[in-house]
Design an enzyme around this catalytic site. Structure first.
Site, PDB file in Angstrom:
ATOM      1  N   GLU A  59       0.838  -1.206   0.000  1.00  0.00           N
ATOM      2  CA  GLU A  59       0.000   0.000   0.000  1.00  0.00           C
ATOM      3  C   GLU A  59       0.873   1.256   0.000  1.00  0.00           C
ATOM      4  OE1 GLU A  59      -2.345   2.572   3.313  1.00  0.00           O
ATOM      5  OE2 GLU A  59      -2.250   0.387   3.596  1.00  0.00           O
ATOM      6  N   ASP A  63       0.840   3.832  -3.116  1.00  0.00           N
ATOM      7  CA  ASP A  63       0.461   5.227  -2.903  1.00  0.00           C
ATOM      8  C   ASP A  63       1.446   6.156  -3.607  1.00  0.00           C
ATOM      9  OD1 ASP A  63      -0.958   7.461  -1.431  1.00  0.00           O
ATOM     10  OD2 ASP A  63       1.047   7.658  -0.579  1.00  0.00           O
ATOM     11  N   ASP A 132      -7.013   1.478   0.482  1.00  0.00           N
ATOM     12  CA  ASP A 132      -5.707   0.907   0.826  1.00  0.00           C
ATOM     13  C   ASP A 132      -5.401  -0.321  -0.027  1.00  0.00           C
ATOM     14  OD1 ASP A 132      -5.522   2.871   2.724  1.00  0.00           O
ATOM     15  OD2 ASP A 132      -5.973   1.555   4.439  1.00  0.00           O
ATOM     16  N   GLU A 135      -4.387   0.634  -3.590  1.00  0.00           N
ATOM     17  CA  GLU A 135      -2.999   1.096  -3.620  1.00  0.00           C
ATOM     18  C   GLU A 135      -2.033  -0.083  -3.521  1.00  0.00           C
ATOM     19  OE1 GLU A 135      -3.238   5.618  -1.807  1.00  0.00           O
ATOM     20  OE2 GLU A 135      -3.002   3.935  -0.409  1.00  0.00           O
TER      21      GLU A 135
END
Length: 308
Positions: A59, A63, A132, A135
Site C-alpha cells: 500500500e 500510494d 488501501d 494502492e
C-alpha cells in the site's frame, strides 16, 4: 477429520485461484500469485491467522506510484495552472473516497482477505479498506510488471476521474471554495455543526453549514469530512446563486440607467435643436419680407419716371 480439512483447504485454494484470475482479468495483468495474495491481505485477516504478511508495505509503495503518475499527468496536461491549483486537482483524485469508488468499479471488495471482525462490520465496502487495497494492488503491479505497466493501470483506472476533476472548479474542495466565496461576499467564516447517529462500526454523520449565524445547507456521509463537504457544497451553491442573482440585477439596473441617460441626453439635444430652429425662423421671414419690399420698390421706379 484431517482428510476433510485437507479437502476444504484444496477447495479454498481452487476458489481463491479462480477469484484471482477474475480479478486479474479486470486489472488486465497476470501477477505472481504470492504477490497478489499479499496485496489482498488486510491486517485483520493476517492477525487472525498467525501473523501473516499484510498488504501495508505494498500500500505504501502503491500510494507513491499512484501519486507520481497522477502528478505527472496533471503537470503535463495543465501547463498553465499554478502549484496550488495542481495540488487541489491531485487531492481530488488521490483520496480515500475517490480510490474507494474506483475499487467499487472493480468489485475489489469481493477479493479482499478480511478478518471475521471486519467482515462482520461491513469491511468489504469500507472506503479506507478499499482505498488501501487498491494502492496495494498498484504496488504489486509495479513490483511484478514495472513502472510502465503500473502507469498504464493507473491511467486506465483514473484518467476519467482526472478529466472529471479538471472540470469541477469549486467542487475540488467545497469547504475551501465556500470559505473563499464567503470572504469575497463579506459574510464571515463558515462553521459546521456535526451530529452522528448509528453504532460505532456504521456511523452516519450529518453536518450543517452556518455563515454569519445563518444556516445554508446540510450534508450526510459515512465520515465527518464527507458530511462537511456535502454541507459546504449545498451552502456554496445557495450563496453563489444569490450572488449571481444580485450581480444580474445590478447589471440590469446599470443597463437601464444607461438607456435612461441616453434617452435623456437625446431629448435634451432634440429640445436644443428645436429651440435653435425657433430662434432662427423669424429672422428668415423678416429677411424674406425685406427682399419682397425691395423688389416692389424697384418695380415702381419706372412707372414713377413715366408719370413724371
Amino acid at each position: 477429520m484431517s482428510e476433510l480439512s485437507n479437502a476444504k483447504k484444496q477447495a479454498d485454494n481452487v476458489n481463491a485461484a479462480s477469484s484471482h484470475t477474475l480479478l486479474e482479468g479486470r486489472l488486465g495483468y497476470h501477477l505472481e500469485s504470492a504477490l497478489l495474495v499479499r496485496a489482498l491481505t488486510h491486517r485483520s485477516y493476517a492477525y487472525e491467522n498467525g501473523g501473516l504478511p499484510t498488504n501495508e508495505r505494498l500500500e505504501f509503495l502503491g500510494d507513491s506510484v499512484l501519486g507520481l503518475v497522477v502528478t505527472d499527468t496533471l503537470y503535463r496536461t495543465h501547463p498553465d495552472l499554478p502549484e496550488g491549483q495542481l495540488a487541489k486537482l491531485r487531492a481530488a483524485v488521490v483520496n480515500s473516497r475517490a480510490l474507494a469508488e474506483v475499487s467499487r468499479g472493480l468489485e475489489l471488495g469481493l477479493f479482499i482477505r478480511l478478518g471475521r471482525g471486519e467482515e462482520g462490520t461491513g469491511g468489504r465496502d469500507k472506503a479506507s479498506i478499499l482505498a488501501d487495497t487498491l494502492e496495494a494492488v498498484i504496488g504489486a503491479v509495479y513490483l511484478d510488471q514495472g513502472l510502465e505497466a503500473a502507469s498504464e493501470l493507473v491511467h486506465r483506472l483514473f484518467d476519467p476521474l482526472i478529466e472529471k476533476s479538471s472540470n469541477l472548479g469549486a467542487g475540488l474542495d467545497w469547504k475551501t471554495s465556500l470559505q473563499e466565496l464567503t470572504a469575497a461576499e463579506g459574510l464571515g467564516v463558515p462553521e459546521y455543526l456535526v451530529t452522528e447517529t448509528g453504532p460505532d462500526h456504521e456511523k452516519t454523520f450529518t453536518a450543517a453549514a452556518r455563515v454569519g449565524g445563518v444556516s445554508y445547507g446540510t450534508g450526510t456521509g459515512r465520515s465527518k469530512k464527507e458530511a462537511e463537504q456535502q454541507a459546504a457544497e449545498s451552502a456554496w451553491r445557495e450563496i453563489r446563486a444569490a450572488a449571481d442573482e444580485r450581480v444580474a440585477a445590478e447589471k440590469v439596473a446599470a443597463e437601464n440607467a444607461a438607456v435612461e441617460a441616453v434617452t435623456t441626453a437625446k431629448a435634451a439635444a432634440d429640445a436644443a435643436t428645436a429651440a435653435e430652429a425657433a430662434e432662427t425662423a423669424p429672422s428668415d421671414v423678416s429677411e424674406a419680407s425685406d427682399e419682397e419690399a425691395a423688389d416692389a420698390s424697384s418695380a415702381s421706379e419706372p412707372a414713377d419716371r413715366a408719370s413724371a
